[in-house]
Write a protein that holds these residues in place. Sequence first.
Motif, PDB file in Angstrom:
ATOM      1  N   PRO A 164       0.833  -1.203   0.000  1.00  0.00           N
ATOM      2  CA  PRO A 164       0.000   0.000   0.000  1.00  0.00           C
ATOM      3  C   PRO A 164       0.872   1.259   0.000  1.00  0.00           C
ATOM      4  O   PRO A 164       1.906   1.317   0.661  1.00  0.00           O
ATOM      5  CB  PRO A 164      -0.800  -0.123   1.307  1.00  0.00           C
ATOM      6  N   VAL A 165       0.454   2.270  -0.759  1.00  0.00           N
ATOM      7  CA  VAL A 165       1.219   3.510  -0.897  1.00  0.00           C
ATOM      8  C   VAL A 165       0.543   4.598  -0.069  1.00  0.00           C
ATOM      9  O   VAL A 165      -0.553   5.061  -0.402  1.00  0.00           O
ATOM     10  CB  VAL A 165       1.316   3.940  -2.373  1.00  0.00           C
ATOM     11  N   ALA A 166       1.207   5.010   1.015  1.00  0.00           N
ATOM     12  CA  ALA A 166       0.657   6.028   1.905  1.00  0.00           C
ATOM     13  C   ALA A 166       1.268   7.386   1.591  1.00  0.00           C
ATOM     14  O   ALA A 166       2.442   7.493   1.208  1.00  0.00           O
ATOM     15  CB  ALA A 166       0.930   5.661   3.364  1.00  0.00           C
ATOM     16  N   SER A 167       0.483   8.449   1.751  1.00  0.00           N
ATOM     17  CA  SER A 167       0.970   9.818   1.552  1.00  0.00           C
ATOM     18  C   SER A 167       0.194  10.747   2.475  1.00  0.00           C
ATOM     19  O   SER A 167      -1.005  10.555   2.685  1.00  0.00           O
ATOM     20  CB  SER A 167       0.823  10.239   0.089  1.00  0.00           C
ATOM     21  N   HIS A 168       0.878  11.782   3.005  1.00  0.00           N
ATOM     22  CA  HIS A 168       0.309  12.573   4.097  1.00  0.00           C
ATOM     23  C   HIS A 168       0.167  14.062   3.803  1.00  0.00           C
ATOM     24  O   HIS A 168      -0.337  14.802   4.648  1.00  0.00           O
ATOM     25  CB  HIS A 168       1.184  12.432   5.352  1.00  0.00           C
ATOM     26  N   LEU A 169       0.645  14.577   2.665  1.00  0.00           N
ATOM     27  CA  LEU A 169       0.666  16.018   2.430  1.00  0.00           C
ATOM     28  C   LEU A 169      -0.761  16.579   2.442  1.00  0.00           C
ATOM     29  O   LEU A 169      -1.599  16.185   1.637  1.00  0.00           O
ATOM     30  CB  LEU A 169       1.323  16.309   1.071  1.00  0.00           C
ATOM     31  N   PRO A 170      -1.060  17.527   3.347  1.00  0.00           N
ATOM     32  CA  PRO A 170      -2.423  18.082   3.399  1.00  0.00           C
ATOM     33  C   PRO A 170      -2.689  19.047   2.258  1.00  0.00           C
ATOM     34  O   PRO A 170      -1.763  19.622   1.672  1.00  0.00           O
ATOM     35  CB  PRO A 170      -2.454  18.805   4.756  1.00  0.00           C
ATOM     36  N   TYR A 171      -3.955  19.249   1.953  1.00  0.00           N
ATOM     37  CA  TYR A 171      -4.327  20.161   0.879  1.00  0.00           C
ATOM     38  C   TYR A 171      -5.756  20.647   1.086  1.00  0.00           C
ATOM     39  O   TYR A 171      -6.516  20.097   1.886  1.00  0.00           O
ATOM     40  CB  TYR A 171      -4.188  19.503  -0.492  1.00  0.00           C
ATOM     41  N   MET A 172      -6.094  21.707   0.371  1.00  0.00           N
ATOM     42  CA  MET A 172      -7.443  22.254   0.370  1.00  0.00           C
ATOM     43  C   MET A 172      -8.074  22.003  -0.990  1.00  0.00           C
ATOM     44  O   MET A 172      -7.380  22.020  -2.011  1.00  0.00           O
ATOM     45  CB  MET A 172      -7.393  23.757   0.649  1.00  0.00           C
ATOM     46  N   VAL A 173      -9.368  21.781  -1.015  1.00  0.00           N
ATOM     47  CA  VAL A 173     -10.112  21.575  -2.256  1.00  0.00           C
ATOM     48  C   VAL A 173     -11.106  22.714  -2.433  1.00  0.00           C
ATOM     49  O   VAL A 173     -11.793  23.096  -1.481  1.00  0.00           O
ATOM     50  CB  VAL A 173     -10.876  20.235  -2.247  1.00  0.00           C
ATOM     51  N   CYS A 174     -11.170  23.256  -3.633  1.00  0.00           N
ATOM     52  CA  CYS A 174     -12.166  24.271  -3.961  1.00  0.00           C
ATOM     53  C   CYS A 174     -12.850  23.851  -5.253  1.00  0.00           C
ATOM     54  O   CYS A 174     -12.184  23.543  -6.243  1.00  0.00           O
ATOM     55  CB  CYS A 174     -11.512  25.641  -4.106  1.00  0.00           C
ATOM     56  N   SER A 175     -14.195  23.820  -5.243  1.00  0.00           N
ATOM     57  CA  SER A 175     -14.950  23.286  -6.367  1.00  0.00           C
ATOM     58  C   SER A 175     -16.051  24.264  -6.756  1.00  0.00           C
ATOM     59  O   SER A 175     -16.747  24.805  -5.893  1.00  0.00           O
ATOM     60  CB  SER A 175     -15.564  21.929  -5.998  1.00  0.00           C
ATOM     61  N   LEU A 176     -16.196  24.509  -8.057  1.00  0.00           N
ATOM     62  CA  LEU A 176     -17.291  25.318  -8.587  1.00  0.00           C
ATOM     63  C   LEU A 176     -18.212  24.403  -9.371  1.00  0.00           C
ATOM     64  O   LEU A 176     -17.826  23.837 -10.400  1.00  0.00           O
ATOM     65  CB  LEU A 176     -16.743  26.436  -9.485  1.00  0.00           C
ATOM     66  N   ASP A 177     -19.430  24.241  -8.864  1.00  0.00           N
ATOM     67  CA  ASP A 177     -20.397  23.348  -9.494  1.00  0.00           C
ATOM     68  C   ASP A 177     -21.187  24.119 -10.552  1.00  0.00           C
ATOM     69  O   ASP A 177     -22.102  24.885 -10.236  1.00  0.00           O
ATOM     70  CB  ASP A 177     -21.366  22.776  -8.450  1.00  0.00           C
ATOM     71  N   LYS A 178     -20.807  23.951 -11.792  1.00  0.00           N
ATOM     72  CA  LYS A 178     -21.499  24.602 -12.898  1.00  0.00           C
ATOM     73  C   LYS A 178     -21.169  23.864 -14.183  1.00  0.00           C
ATOM     74  O   LYS A 178     -20.030  23.478 -14.404  1.00  0.00           O
ATOM     75  CB  LYS A 178     -21.092  26.077 -13.028  1.00  0.00           C
ATOM     76  N   ALA A 179     -22.182  23.686 -15.034  1.00  0.00           N
ATOM     77  CA  ALA A 179     -21.966  23.009 -16.309  1.00  0.00           C
ATOM     78  C   ALA A 179     -21.326  23.985 -17.297  1.00  0.00           C
ATOM     79  O   ALA A 179     -21.963  24.933 -17.752  1.00  0.00           O
ATOM     80  CB  ALA A 179     -23.293  22.485 -16.855  1.00  0.00           C
ATOM     81  N   HIS A 180     -20.044  23.753 -17.634  1.00  0.00           N
ATOM     82  CA  HIS A 180     -19.331  24.640 -18.547  1.00  0.00           C
ATOM     83  C   HIS A 180     -19.174  24.043 -19.939  1.00  0.00           C
ATOM     84  O   HIS A 180     -18.919  24.764 -20.893  1.00  0.00           O
ATOM     85  CB  HIS A 180     -17.932  24.942 -17.988  1.00  0.00           C
ATOM     86  N   GLY A 181     -19.310  22.743 -20.066  1.00  0.00           N
ATOM     87  CA  GLY A 181     -19.158  22.109 -21.363  1.00  0.00           C
ATOM     88  C   GLY A 181     -17.724  21.976 -21.821  1.00  0.00           C
ATOM     89  O   GLY A 181     -17.454  21.833 -23.016  1.00  0.00           O
ATOM     90  N   TYR A 182     -16.768  22.014 -20.885  1.00  0.00           N
ATOM     91  CA  TYR A 182     -15.357  21.874 -21.257  1.00  0.00           C
ATOM     92  C   TYR A 182     -15.008  20.407 -21.457  1.00  0.00           C
ATOM     93  O   TYR A 182     -15.618  19.508 -20.894  1.00  0.00           O
ATOM     94  CB  TYR A 182     -14.447  22.449 -20.170  1.00  0.00           C
ATOM     95  N   ASP A 183     -13.963  20.189 -22.251  1.00  0.00           N
ATOM     96  CA  ASP A 183     -13.405  18.847 -22.421  1.00  0.00           C
ATOM     97  C   ASP A 183     -12.094  18.694 -21.661  1.00  0.00           C
ATOM     98  O   ASP A 183     -11.522  17.607 -21.612  1.00  0.00           O
ATOM     99  CB  ASP A 183     -13.173  18.565 -23.907  1.00  0.00           C
ATOM    100  N   GLY A 184     -11.610  19.778 -21.093  1.00  0.00           N
ATOM    101  CA  GLY A 184     -10.385  19.769 -20.304  1.00  0.00           C
ATOM    102  C   GLY A 184     -10.149  21.158 -19.738  1.00  0.00           C
ATOM    103  O   GLY A 184     -10.779  22.128 -20.153  1.00  0.00           O
TER     104      GLY A 184
END
Length: 529
Positions: A477-497
């Motif tokens: 098993p591969v363990a990793s500990h670096l903390p991070y923050m997540v920010c998400s915008l919920d909106k349909a943009h129609g992007y492919d990337g």
Amino acid sequence: MSALSLSDLPIELVIHVLCYLPLSDLASCQLTHSWLCALIRGSILIRFNKAIQAAGLDANPHYRRDRSIKDRLGLLARIERGWWDFNVEFARKVDVGCVPSGIYGLTDGMYVISDGEKHALQFCTLPETAEEETEWHRVEIDSEVIGVGMARHEHDLMAVVTSTPEGDTFKIEIKLLEVSSGEPHPCAQYPEFPVTDSPGLLPEVSVEVVGDNLALVVTNRQHEDRPEDHFYIYEWKTGKLKMRVTAPNGSYSCMLFLTPDILLLPNAHGNAFEFWEIPTIVLPTNAPKQPLGTISLPLLDPGHVISRISCRCEPNPSVYGTPFSTQSFQSSPLDAIAMFTIHIQPLNIPSDISFMIFVHRRSLLRLCPSNTGVILDRSVKTPWMAWGPPVTRCFNMNSLVTRWTATAAGQRYTMFLAESASLVYLDFNPVRTRRLRLVRGKKRPTEPHIIPRESGKVRSWFETKPNTIRHHAFMYPVASHLPYMVCSLDKAHGYDGVLMDEQRLIGLKTNEMGKVQDIEILHLGLTCE
């Protein structure tokens, strides 16, 4: 005569010295004496330096001299707030104007693509204000373009790698262009020089420029004879070769500058990262024959091999600063997050498993033997468990699109979740994460904080718990500990990337052939006025 104390020195001198201290040392100084505490709290210059350190930024000394420290502090607050609230200052759709090939670049505020024939480059400077026009520029290239490297802010330089068929081989050359004019770069003694002849199929390349050094990887993984991979360092202003490294086919595909004279080379064949030191003098006898040291990646199951590694860490370190930048701030190269996409292939099965490792450039540099001062046996690898878990964060990326690599800048990484149509970025800034956790206090920071707005719901949360990947591709098993923050915008943009630089998210829309046909620039937080 009594001894002088710190308070006897000129205030300006004390403030100047304090501005060089890291945040932890400034906090310690505030606890030592009430006079020092009041000075640190009361100095707007120290407040400014604390703010840019906490944001993981560097102030641009070439920025407008007429702007006060107070104005720049306000601008910095707007930048931070813009990213935290997912506040789009302005958006702009831009038609690509050609059928691009798969070659592209996004760095130093410039988006570069090659046309479908790969005999021309199109590039545009991305707008920093809503009033700025977006204009495409085109440079014709007399050979097929197979790679592009940029050092726009440091040198106004674009390094173009080209290929010309000659019988059964391809002649690989480098062309050095001035970005602002599209002409041969005036600082290059030889604006065009040959590198090597590649046998058979067209090779893959990766190129980076930092200071006076140009680094180039040439690999031909598809050739049936499996020729060796080559890694070159050139002094680009003179065209002189400083070092060349060869390795078994499939070893090298990218590189990462840790400092202007220390490189990290991911070695897929060796399942490891190698540290290489660039010689300062152009002499064949000075070229290193082996890396300074090697750190291992997680052990693979015997039935699996790494087929390819790609990496990105923006911005690059520099020797001459950023004299061609108009930004007030840029992300600190030392604090930037490095992103490694590792493609693992089961033996005798034509499938691919993708994993991603995130680690700060600073953490990698601390592992380099020349930085630690410890003399090690260069043939010994530092095992993953001795370095990886505390400073990395690993993800299984099979459910995400990993086609584009320009998805990280500074300490942020963006991804596009096609199923939910959400724009998401991860923030690995440790100061910001700690502070915002304290602000949230008892609100259980791992639960989403939701900001409703017309453009969609903005959700943010923190991830501080260790992550463990259990997959048959790895022996353990591969363990990793670096903390991070997540920010998400919920909106349909129609992007492919989605791509990212220090100021923007860039949504990509592709045609039925998978080629980018237009982009949408989402500018979050102004960095110049």
